[in-house]
Design a protein around this motif. Structure first.
Motif, PDB file in Angstrom:
ATOM      1  N   ILE C 139     -13.694  -0.540  -1.159  1.00 32.32           N
ATOM      2  CA  ILE C 139     -13.956  -0.889   0.450  1.00 32.32           C
ATOM      3  C   ILE C 139     -13.104   0.398   1.110  1.00 32.32           C
ATOM      4  N   LEU C 140     -11.971   0.697   0.806  1.00 36.03           N
ATOM      5  CA  LEU C 140     -11.243   1.424   1.475  1.00 36.03           C
ATOM      6  C   LEU C 140     -12.049   2.689   1.780  1.00 36.03           C
ATOM      7  N   TRP C 190      -6.566   1.394  12.330  1.00 35.02           N
ATOM      8  CA  TRP C 190      -5.624   0.587  13.187  1.00 35.02           C
ATOM      9  C   TRP C 190      -5.338  -0.876  12.783  1.00 35.02           C
ATOM     10  N   GLY C 191      -6.494  -1.287  12.430  1.00 35.27           N
ATOM     11  CA  GLY C 191      -6.116  -2.735  11.843  1.00 35.27           C
ATOM     12  C   GLY C 191      -5.349  -2.729  10.709  1.00 35.27           C
ATOM     13  N   ALA C 209       3.057  -9.026  -7.472  1.00 35.11           N
ATOM     14  CA  ALA C 209       3.427  -9.270  -6.035  1.00 35.11           C
ATOM     15  C   ALA C 209       3.095 -10.384  -5.486  1.00 35.11           C
ATOM     16  N   SER C 210       3.661 -10.706  -4.474  1.00 32.03           N
ATOM     17  CA  SER C 210       3.505 -12.140  -4.023  1.00 32.03           C
ATOM     18  C   SER C 210       1.846 -12.088  -3.535  1.00 32.03           C
ATOM     19  N   LYS C 211       1.131 -13.089  -4.121  1.00 32.12           N
ATOM     20  CA  LYS C 211      -0.161 -13.253  -3.831  1.00 32.12           C
ATOM     21  C   LYS C 211      -0.632 -13.178  -2.258  1.00 32.12           C
ATOM     22  N   HIS C 212       0.518 -13.833  -1.465  1.00 28.49           N
ATOM     23  CA  HIS C 212       0.585 -13.996   0.033  1.00 28.49           C
ATOM     24  C   HIS C 212       0.161 -12.780   0.785  1.00 28.49           C
ATOM     25  N   GLU C 213       1.201 -11.684  -0.022  1.00 31.20           N
ATOM     26  CA  GLU C 213       1.005 -10.173   0.782  1.00 31.20           C
ATOM     27  C   GLU C 213      -0.476  -9.939   0.624  1.00 31.20           C
ATOM     28  N   PHE C 214      -0.944 -10.064  -0.801  1.00 24.24           N
ATOM     29  CA  PHE C 214      -2.161  -9.488  -1.283  1.00 24.24           C
ATOM     30  C   PHE C 214      -3.324  -9.742  -0.345  1.00 24.24           C
ATOM     31  N   MET C 215      -3.236 -11.373  -0.071  1.00 24.43           N
ATOM     32  CA  MET C 215      -4.285 -11.868   0.591  1.00 24.43           C
ATOM     33  C   MET C 215      -4.133 -11.231   2.043  1.00 24.43           C
ATOM     34  N   THR C 216      -2.985 -11.306   2.635  1.00 26.13           N
ATOM     35  CA  THR C 216      -3.131 -10.638   3.918  1.00 26.13           C
ATOM     36  C   THR C 216      -3.851  -9.188   4.205  1.00 26.13           C
ATOM     37  N   ALA C 217      -3.222  -8.493   2.986  1.00 29.44           N
ATOM     38  CA  ALA C 217      -3.721  -6.918   2.915  1.00 29.44           C
ATOM     39  C   ALA C 217      -5.343  -7.079   2.876  1.00 29.44           C
ATOM     40  N   ILE C 222     -10.698  -6.262   5.615  1.00 25.94           N
ATOM     41  CA  ILE C 222     -11.954  -6.860   6.081  1.00 25.94           C
ATOM     42  C   ILE C 222     -12.041  -6.450   7.423  1.00 25.94           C
ATOM     43  N   ILE C 223     -10.861  -6.565   8.185  1.00 27.79           N
ATOM     44  CA  ILE C 223     -11.044  -6.391   9.696  1.00 27.79           C
ATOM     45  C   ILE C 223     -11.222  -4.770   9.935  1.00 27.79           C
ATOM     46  N   GLY C 224     -10.535  -3.939   9.135  1.00 32.64           N
ATOM     47  CA  GLY C 224     -10.968  -2.383   8.856  1.00 32.64           C
ATOM     48  C   GLY C 224     -12.195  -2.214   8.799  1.00 32.64           C
ATOM     49  N   PHE C 225     -12.607  -2.830   7.648  1.00 34.65           N
ATOM     50  CA  PHE C 225     -14.410  -2.604   7.479  1.00 34.65           C
ATOM     51  C   PHE C 225     -15.188  -3.083   8.452  1.00 34.65           C
ATOM     52  N   ALA C 226     -14.897  -4.123   8.785  1.00 32.44           N
ATOM     53  CA  ALA C 226     -15.857  -4.537  10.206  1.00 32.44           C
ATOM     54  C   ALA C 226     -15.608  -3.510  11.447  1.00 32.44           C
ATOM     55  N   ILE C 227     -14.615  -2.952  11.704  1.00 33.00           N
ATOM     56  CA  ILE C 227     -14.537  -2.024  12.771  1.00 33.00           C
ATOM     57  C   ILE C 227     -15.176  -0.783  12.198  1.00 33.00           C
ATOM     58  N   SER C 228     -15.135  -0.230  11.256  1.00 31.35           N
ATOM     59  CA  SER C 228     -15.844   0.810  10.648  1.00 31.35           C
ATOM     60  C   SER C 228     -17.285   0.710  10.496  1.00 31.35           C
TER      61      SER C 228
END
Lengths: 233, 123, 250
Positions: C139-140, C190-191, C209-217, C222-228
């Protein structure tokens, strides 16, 4: 239900300072073969591009069966360009399938028959065909559609006289009932006997138009002679 | 139908009419024979179907052709009519010829003698 | 109609793209063996090759766009009874499709290059985390590449607007392509840069690594993808407008 298939009203088109079409108006009725005549550079191809939907930046009205050029009119107009428009990497068979896919009015059987008569082999790549064969292919694909309006841009220019007869009879033999043909050419003498009506364009303006037979009777000259006369002055 | 070479300086339909008249008179198109349908014939002759239609229409009004609704167009079977037309056309051909001969200075008896001699040479 | 257009567009280049994909995979297979005889930075070479193939891919797509729509073939394409929007969309989708095929080929090449034993391979394939990371990377990459394609299409179309000064047109087109791509990619990242934390990158490497971090990532991705996609859509609409209103085939 009007029987006017093509209505051109006060069409102007200019490229910068160059006025290519100046106030062109005429109409084409059903079941007529109309000649759009004039020397190179008189604006014939520009007008044809407008009708076929290839040029959208013009002023005035161009209507096919009452509609301005759009997706629907493209389904009603069968266009033969003055250059090769088919991809060179395709085979003849693929090209037929392409037309059959996109045009609901395309008659595949007829196309195959016509190509057989004209000697175009279906398995050859388009890039491998000679210039004459390519033109015949395009003509076949164009005439195999049961369209309302066939727009043919210089179908016989650059074709040797023997092949011209073949092309003319292919055109005559294949245009459907209730359709019309708009044929543009600068070679008048060989083909004038197929026209119902003729329109002469000179430098973007309509110089003369009318029923071909009437003009012959009125002026006592062939259309070819008539036009040459117009160009002398 | 043998290809007609058209003179584009005069209306095409009248040239088609003339050609049909000649063919019918000479028997090339026999009485009662069927005329090829308009579209096909137009393609063969290389003319506009509407122009051909007009010519055929005129031939019909002359009585040389007739249409049977489902069967098509046919040459008339009226032999007398065909003969009359043939004679009429021949008359004008002959007058034209005689005029030309007179223009060359021959009188009519000399013209006939020249024809006879020519016939003799041909046999 | 879109389906038919897609069929047509894919039919055009599949041999070229298939050849490129195969070349990439073959490189991955062959490189380890070459290394046995001649030591050289295989990874550097491989990455370089991938970039070249990627650029080549983009080039082929743009050439096709130009020749199919703005060359002689345009006389056929624009007389087909389809909306110009469908034509542009079809070209965009095909380009994205082939780029992703290339990414997958690169991925496969990497697997071959690593020369995993069947046991290791099985472990990797069955690891969900691994697949998460792969999809993340994919996706990146798309976030970067798709707006580039769209802005190049826009640039190519804008060359067609005026007839007057060809050189000026060319320069303007290049500017549009570069600036357009840059704006889109910058905005998408930017996102991602909001989460300006190295922990985010860590989460890519460590599956513990903490799943929490990964989820936020993921959310940020997704936001980055939406902007793109938004920028792609804008460029696509502009391209369609140019083609619809100002089409001027030579």
């Amino acid at each position: 239900m009007s029987d006017v298939i093509l209505d051109i009203k006060n069409v102007y088109k200019s490229y910068g300072d160059n006025d290519v079409l100046k106030n062109v108006s005429f109409s084409v009725r059903q079941n007529r073969i109309v000649g759009l005549l004039g020397p190179n550079g008189s604006g014939k191809t520009t007008l044809i591009k407008i009708i076929s939907g290839l040029l959208s930046d013009y002023s005035g009205r161009a209507e096919i069966c009452g509609m301005a050029p759009c997706v629907e009119t493209k389904a009603l107009v069968s266009y033969l360009p003055d250059r090769m428009s088919l991809p060179e990497w395709m085979t003849v068979k693929m090209a037929i399938r392409l037309f059959a896919d996109f045009f609901a009015d395309f008659d595949t059987e007829r196309a195959r028959e016509m190509l057989g008569t004209l000697g175009v082999s279906p398995d050859k790549r388009i890039g491998q065909l000679s210039k004459g064969m390519k033109e015949k292919l395009q003509l076949c694909l164009c005439m195999s559609r049961r369209a309302k309006l066939y727009v043919l841009d210089e179908p016989i220019a650059g074709v040797d006289p023997a092949a011209r007869d073949v092309i003319m009879s292919t055109i005559l033999g294949n245009f459907g009932e209730g359709s019309s043909i708009l044929l543009s050419t600068h070679i008048i003498s060989d083909v004038e006997q197929i026209f119902d009506d003729v329109i002469l364009l000179r430098e973007g303006r309509v110089e003369l138009m009318g029923d071909a037979e009437e003009l012959r009777r009125e002026h006592g000259k062939s259309i070819d002679q008539l036009f040459r006369g117009v160009f002398k002055c | 139908m043998v290809k007609i070479v058209f003179d584009n300086n005069i209306p095409i339909y009248s040239q088609i009419v003339d050609r049909f008249v000649i063919d019918i008179c000479s028997g090339t198109l026999p009485p009662g024979s069927r005329i090829t349908p308009v579209r096909e014939l137009a393609m063969q002759l290389g003319v506009n179907p509407n122009t051909l239609q007009r010519a055929l229409g005129e031939l019909e009004s002359m009585g040389l052709l007739f249409t049977e609704r489902t069967a098509g167009r046919f040459v008339t079977e009226d032999a007398a009519l065909i003969d009359a037309r043939r004679r009429e056309m021949s008359r004008s051909v002959v007058s034209e010829f005689m005029e030309k001969m007179r223009a060359l200075g021959w009188n009519d008896e000399e013209t006939v003698k020249l024809i006879t001699v020519r016939r003799g040479e041909n046999e | 109609m879109l389906g038919k257009l897609l069929k047509l567009d894919i039919m055009f280049g599949w041999k070229k793209f298939a050849a490129m994909a195969v070349a990439v995979v073959m490189t991955g297979i062959v490189l380890p063996y070459i290394r046995k005889f001649y030591v050289f930075p295989t990874w550097g070479f491989f990455v370089g090759l991938c970039l070249i193939i990627c650029a080549l891919c983009l080039y082929v797509c743009c050439q096709y766009f130009k020749s199919n729509l703005l060359g002689s073939e345009g006389y056929l394409m624009f007389t087909l009874p389809v909306k110009s929007g469908s034509i542009v969309l079809s070209k965009l989708i095909t380009a994205v499709f082939w780029i992703n095929v290339m990414f997958c080929a690169a991925g496969a090449a990497v697997v071959f290059k690593m020369q995993y034993t069947p046991a290791e391979l099985f472990q990797i394939i069955s690891s969900v985390d691994m697949w998460k990371r792969v999809i993340f990377m994919l996706i990146l990459c798309n976030i970067v590449v798709i707006p580039i394609i769209a802005s190049v299409y826009l640039a190519v179309s804008s060359r067609n607007i005026t007839v007057k000064n060809k050189l000026l047109n060319g320069i303007i087109a290049e500017i549009i392509a570069v600036v357009g791509s840059w704006i889109a990619i910058r905005a998408s990242f930017w996102g991602i840069e909001l989460y300006n934390d190295s922990e985010y990158y860590m989460s890519l490497r460590m599956d513990s690594a903490s799943k929490h971090e990964f989820m936020t990532a993921w959310m940020i991705l997704i936001i980055g993808f939406a902007i793109s996609m938004l920028f792609t859509a804008i460029y696509g609409i502009l391209t369609n407008l140019i083609i619809k209103k100002r089409l001027n085939l030579k």
